[in-house]
Every structure is written in structure tokens, then in C-alpha cells.
Design a protein around this motif. Sequence first.
Motif, short mmCIF file in Angstrom:
data_model
loop_
_atom_site.label_atom_id
_atom_site.label_comp_id
_atom_site.label_asym_id
_atom_site.label_seq_id
_atom_site.Cartn_x
_atom_site.Cartn_y
_atom_site.Cartn_z
N GLY A 289 -1.66 8.30 -6.24
CA GLY A 289 -0.30 8.31 -5.71
C GLY A 289 0.00 7.20 -4.74
N LYS A 290 -0.98 6.35 -4.46
CA LYS A 290 -0.77 5.23 -3.53
C LYS A 290 -0.83 3.94 -4.32
N ASP A 291 0.29 3.29 -4.44
CA ASP A 291 0.31 2.05 -5.20
C ASP A 291 1.48 1.21 -4.75
N PHE A 292 1.46 -0.04 -5.18
CA PHE A 292 2.55 -0.96 -4.89
C PHE A 292 3.46 -1.05 -6.11
N ALA A 293 4.34 -2.03 -6.12
CA ALA A 293 5.22 -2.24 -7.26
C ALA A 293 4.39 -2.43 -8.53
N PRO A 294 4.89 -1.98 -9.68
CA PRO A 294 4.10 -2.03 -10.92
C PRO A 294 3.55 -3.41 -11.25
N SER A 295 4.29 -4.47 -10.93
CA SER A 295 3.83 -5.81 -11.28
C SER A 295 2.83 -6.39 -10.29
N CYS A 296 2.50 -5.64 -9.23
CA CYS A 296 1.54 -6.15 -8.25
C CYS A 296 0.11 -6.00 -8.77
N CYS A 297 -0.34 -4.78 -8.93
CA CYS A 297 -1.71 -4.51 -9.41
C CYS A 297 -1.74 -3.96 -10.82
N GLY A 298 -0.56 -3.76 -11.42
CA GLY A 298 -0.50 -3.30 -12.80
C GLY A 298 -1.16 -1.95 -12.98
N SER A 299 -1.87 -1.82 -14.10
CA SER A 299 -2.53 -0.55 -14.42
C SER A 299 -3.94 -0.47 -13.86
N SER A 300 -4.34 -1.46 -13.08
CA SER A 300 -5.70 -1.47 -12.55
C SER A 300 -5.97 -0.23 -11.70
N LEU A 301 -7.19 0.27 -11.79
CA LEU A 301 -7.61 1.40 -10.97
C LEU A 301 -8.08 0.95 -9.59
N GLU A 302 -8.10 -0.36 -9.39
CA GLU A 302 -8.59 -0.93 -8.14
C GLU A 302 -7.53 -1.82 -7.50
N ILE A 303 -7.69 -2.03 -6.21
CA ILE A 303 -6.90 -3.02 -5.48
C ILE A 303 -7.88 -4.04 -4.90
N GLY A 304 -7.56 -5.30 -5.09
CA GLY A 304 -8.34 -6.35 -4.45
C GLY A 304 -7.82 -6.50 -3.03
N ALA A 305 -8.53 -5.91 -2.07
CA ALA A 305 -8.07 -5.86 -0.69
C ALA A 305 -8.78 -6.91 0.16
N MET A 306 -8.03 -7.49 1.10
CA MET A 306 -8.62 -8.45 2.02
C MET A 306 -8.00 -8.26 3.40
N LEU A 307 -8.75 -8.65 4.44
CA LEU A 307 -8.27 -8.64 5.81
C LEU A 307 -8.00 -10.07 6.25
N PRO A 308 -7.17 -10.26 7.27
CA PRO A 308 -6.86 -11.62 7.72
C PRO A 308 -8.10 -12.40 8.11
N CYS A 309 -8.13 -13.68 7.74
CA CYS A 309 -9.25 -14.54 8.10
C CYS A 309 -8.83 -15.63 9.08
N ASN A 310 -7.54 -15.68 9.43
CA ASN A 310 -7.07 -16.72 10.34
C ASN A 310 -5.86 -16.20 11.12
N PRO A 311 -5.49 -16.87 12.21
CA PRO A 311 -4.41 -16.35 13.06
C PRO A 311 -3.06 -16.22 12.36
N LEU A 312 -2.72 -17.15 11.48
CA LEU A 312 -1.44 -17.06 10.79
C LEU A 312 -1.38 -15.81 9.93
N GLN A 313 -2.46 -15.50 9.22
CA GLN A 313 -2.49 -14.27 8.43
C GLN A 313 -2.39 -13.04 9.31
N ILE A 314 -3.01 -13.07 10.50
CA ILE A 314 -2.89 -11.95 11.43
C ILE A 314 -1.43 -11.72 11.81
N LEU A 315 -0.74 -12.79 12.18
CA LEU A 315 0.64 -12.68 12.62
C LEU A 315 1.56 -12.21 11.49
#
Length: 754
Positions: A289-315
Motif C-alpha cells: 500500500g506504499k508506493d509512488f506514482a505508477p510511472s516511478c517504480c512501475g510494477s517493481s516489488l522493490e524501491i531503489g532507495a538512497m540517502l543524500p550524499c552531499n549538502p545540495l541533496q540534503i537541502l
Amino acid sequence: MAAVTERITVYGMVQGIGFRPFVARLAEEMGVAGTVRNSGGIVVAEVTGEQAVLNRFVERLEGECPFGGRIDRVSREQLPFRQDSSFSIVESEPASGEPPLIPPDLPTCPRCARELHDKGNRRYRYPFISCVACGPRYSIIKALPYDRCNITMDMFPMCEDCQRDYTARQDVRRHAQTIACHSCGPVLALDTRTEHLNREAALRRGVELLKNGSILAVKDIGGYHLACNPNREDANRRLRQLKGREKKPFAVLFHDVEAVRRYCYLSDAEERLLTAAPRPIVLLKKRPGKDFAPSCCGSSLEIGAMLPCNPLQILLSEACGPLVMTSGNRSGLPMMTADGPMLDWLRESDLLDGVFSHGREILTPLDDSVVRIVEGEPQFFRRARGYVPEPIMLQQKTNTPFFAAGGDLKACFGLVSGGRVYLSQHFGDLEEWDAFQSYQTAAKRMENLFQIEPEFGVCDGHPGYFSGKYVRQRCSSCSTVQHHHAHIASVMAEYGLTGPVLGVAFDGTGYGTDGTIWGGEFLLCTGPDMARVGHIAAVPLLGGDESARNADASLTGYLLHAGLSREGERSQTVEAALRLGVNTVRSSSIGRLFDAAAALLDICHYNSYEGECAILLEQAAAKAEDAYPLPIPVQEQDGCLVGDSAALLQAMWEGQEKGASPASLALGFHHAVAELTLTICQRQRAADGVKQVALSGGTFQNRILLERTAALLRADGFTVYYNRQVPPGDGGLALGQAWVTILAQQSDGSADNS
């Protein structure tokens, strides 16, 4: 006790991680006098103090290495006594003669993250804040030693405040080569078709655009990303049009671990990987029940998740929430790093809405690394930013440096010196001219940077590979290693195995020693030698790139081989070509067998991206409650054990007619391949006693197949190895080529096995 003077030389990952300031701080704390300097890729300290104090000084050097660093060894040499009254960091020297260790780009450290949010700090909300413990490293180095004049920050003269921080004792930016601030460092800019904004105004406008469904290019450490709101279907559809990427899921940037948990299951091992210094994309199971728009991750059972690696991504992520963050390039082309081409793309396309840029040059394009946890440990899909250029350390050494060319798909080369293999970043498909150009440029750059002059080369046995043509042009001599042998040797290299090892190499395509296409192989590997002892039955399939994409065409080939036939004009055309031998190849590829199974079960009929059919077949299998039993009989043919794929497809056909669900048949297919692997390994053990099994090749990125196969083999007394430090796919070929070459040198006495 009388004072003495020593030269202390430190080898390891000691460049670009604040090691000299660390040495100076330690010396000042302990009352040790002298100097410290960079010398190429090593650090040299000449120190004076009481012997017991120097002994403790060295102990602390080894035990308190700064974040991101690693000490491999320390040598000590007595010098004539020298009276010094203080300790200082002195001018660097050029090359030391030993290949250096250069740190990968480092994520924003907790202290810089705090300062980024501290309204009283002069670097408040500065998108390029860094210190000795964090910031870009490999992507901006022009030459060693790692000094300001040798990185692309040299175009930003320090202001008085930064100069004071740079020289101040006990400051985290003492001798931080990337030191900068709002006054003197790179400036964030945002360009749209109608605006040009800088600094905070650019950041605020960019956040507004992203929230409202715009697509922005974001210049990060290793190159441009394309970003949009993952909850906006319109934005994700436009992004797919922009990239020319029809279905492959997008990675998503989350601000913190708690945000990830709202969308994904997260084990302790996955959390450690997600928050580790490389900040890779980690493949995580979606929460129901937790997903984004259909065209983001599609039918995949997984999400490729990442955390910020630099200050701009943090902001950006704290202001916008989750963001799609995918490589800034057209599909199949290298990641873009230069501002000019990206701004041209903005002007040319009405799909791209804006470009975040800055003036810091990127010398080495680096995609995000992609990793998954399997059996509690990481498994690479792509080894890039955060890991490159840290070498793979081998248990055998070469006395002659050489170049390992890798392959043409998921291309990655290696520079081999001593007991180290310096693997490059990922380049994509070398049939793309831009990718091949990037490959060649990076090879020359790495050779210069690491001071390695290859004396010969090794490449894949495929006569048409661009990587092979390149190394034959560059090197006076060149040897070859068969594709699947290199896959297995990559596992052997990681664990220091010399054999005998029974290798199971499963993938889509590889040029066999008999001129046919291999891909479902059982290889007995001893030292540098390989013998093919088993394989999936070879069947006639259509040749060419299109056949690797068209699962229906593969299915027609397998059904024809099994004496079965499908109705349909397209299959009849393919069948006629196969019967007449027009543009056909004989292939034992298990990748094509996966494609055929996906098409037969009406799960997927065309690979719009590499491995799509196999991925969707695995996803179907993951939903099954039980596995439909399917056989793969094993016969002996011409001295090889051969798995009968025709019997497998016929049994699946019959299972469909009996009403078995696609999911149960998909799981049965996976189990059948795992059981076939066990059967052939058992029969080979009975023949020659081999008990070590290495699993490699891109098909073993399939979690169900890998875990099922490994469990069956272990339960039967085999010791199982598979890739951990490099991808099991073609990104690991260069390591395998290097290992075979070193073992061959050892057999003729030219390698160092110390």
C-alpha cells in the motif's frame, strides 16, 4: 630518556581524508615535534621525541585513522637526531613510486550537516560545505598529491575567513582541500528558459518547481541527476520521455532513514548499507500500500532507495520530501558532467524545466552504486560512486602491471599492479560512441593518476568487442580470457581461490570457445585453466541484438527445439528463419531461457531494458504460494553434462494446460534451474571430487535463484562462493581477467604469491 628522530611512512588510504591534519593534531597533543607531508600516494612524517612517546604515537596513528581512511602498513626508519621545537604540515612531494590509494567521494559528515542548518554559522545553507572528513575526492582530483592545486577547487581562491580555518589548529577544516564558503566557493545557479538565479534564490525557486511537478537537472558530485516529484504521474511520464527510458524503475532519494521506513521494509543490514559512506542505491522491498506514482517504480516489488550524499541533496530532500533521482543522461549514454551540454538540453527540450549547476568541474563521471543485501551481506549491481577507485586487494601479486579490459556491456576496466586491481566506474554499452569515448578517456586518466603503465593487456575472447580492440591497439601484447571463465575467476579472485573450483556461470550472452553463444555453463577451473564440463542444451535462436530483446522470438526457438509450435504470424516467420538457418546462432544462454519462460507464461514478451523479462519472472515467482514441479533432465553429450531445456519448456506448457498459475510455474522454473545446478555439481563431484562451487554471471542477481541454489548446494556438502566485492554481471569481468592472468604468471614463475 633521550629524544630520537624517525621517518614514519604511512601506506594506505591516506590521501584526501584529512590524514596530515590528523597527524599534526596527534603530534601536538603528545608533544612530538617535526613535520608531515604528502608524498604522492603516501604520507611521510619526520618526528622527534622520546622513543616511548614515538612508539605510542605510531600506535595511535594506526588505531585512530580518520573516517574514510585505511592504514595498510607503517614503516619506521631511524634518522640523525634533529632538534625541532614545533610540528608543521609542509609542502607535498610528487610520486612515491608505489601505486596510491585515493579515497572515493565522501558523504557530508554529521558536523558539516549540523553547520549546514546552523543559522549562526557562516556556512549556513551553503550547498557545497565540506571538511577534511567529507566532500568530493576522486571525481575532482587532477593529480597527486591531494592538494588544492591538484583538484578542481583550485579555481576558487580562499577568502580570508577560509584561509584562517585552513591554517587553524584543531579546526575540522585545517588543510581541508575542498574548503569553501558563500564568499569564495562554488555558487549554486538555477537556469530555466526564462530565469537565471543564484544562491538562495536559486534554491528556493528550484524547490518550488520540484514540488509543482517540474523536472530539474541537478549537478551533484559525480555528474548530473534528473530529479522530479515521485508522486506526480505527469512528471514521471515526462521524465521517461526525456530519458528515453520506457519502464525501468527510477531510484528515489529520501531525506533520512525514517522516510525510507515509511515506504520500504528495512533490515539492520540494509540500514547499515544505506547509511554507509558510499551512500549507494539500495534495493528494498516495498511496504504494501506504499508506493509512488505508477510511472516511478512501475510494477517493481522493490524501491531503489538512497540517502543524500552531499549538502545540495540534503537541502532539496528536506524541503521537497522524496525525489526521483536518476542519472542525468539519455538512456544508454554516459552520465553528463559539463554545464554546457546540459544547458543545451534545456534549450532543446520542452520536457526539461531547469538546471541546477555550479562552477566546480567534474573530472570523473560517477553513477550511483546499486547494491542489495543477500544472505545478510551486500551484492553489487553496479559498483561506482562511493566505491571507485578503491582497489580490490588480491592474495596473489603480479610483478608486471597490466590492463584488464573487461567487456562491452556494463563496461568496466581494471588497472592491475602488485596485488591490487583498480577497477573503473561503470560506462554502459561500448557500442555507444560516447560511452566508448568515456572508457578511453578514463583509462588514460587512471593510468596517469595511479602512475601505472600497463606492459600488456587482457580482454574478452569475443573478436568484435570494442574493449578488446582498444586494448590490442594500446598494448604491445594482449591475451584473452573466455567470458564465463572470467565470471568464475572474479569469484575466485575475491576469495583467493586457485582451484579446483566448479564454476556455474549463468548469463545472457558470452562468446564460447567453440564459436557458439554460451550462457548456461559449468566450468571446472584449476589455476588459470578452465574446462567446460556441463551446460544448458544449446538451441538455435535468432542472432542480433533484437533477438536478445524479443522474448517471443526466443520462445519460438525453444518450442521448435522441443517439437512444439505456437500459432501466430510472427512466430511462424521466426520459425521459418530458424528452420532455414537464416541469421541464427546456437545458444546455451540461460538468460534467453528466462526470456522464453516469461513469454510462455504471458508475463513479459519484450525486454524494454536489459533483463526485464527475467526480473518480472522473478517477481511473479515471489508471489507464488507453492512451486509447480518441473524437470530438467541431465544427459551426457560429448563429454559434457547437458540440461534438457526442451523438457523444461514442454513441462511448463503442460502445466499451463492443467491450469497451473503463472506464479507457481514461475517459481517452479526457478527451483528447476537450482535443482539442475545441484544435479550437475553432484555428478561432477562424483567424477573428480570437487567440492568448491562458485556462482557468477548476471542471472545470479536473481535473489530467488541465488539463495535457492546456494541453499541446495550447502545442504549437500558443497562450499559455495559468489561475488560480494564486484557485480556478478559484466561489471566483474575485469577482475576475473586479472585473476586468470596472475595465476598464469604464477604457473610460469612471473607472479608474486607472497
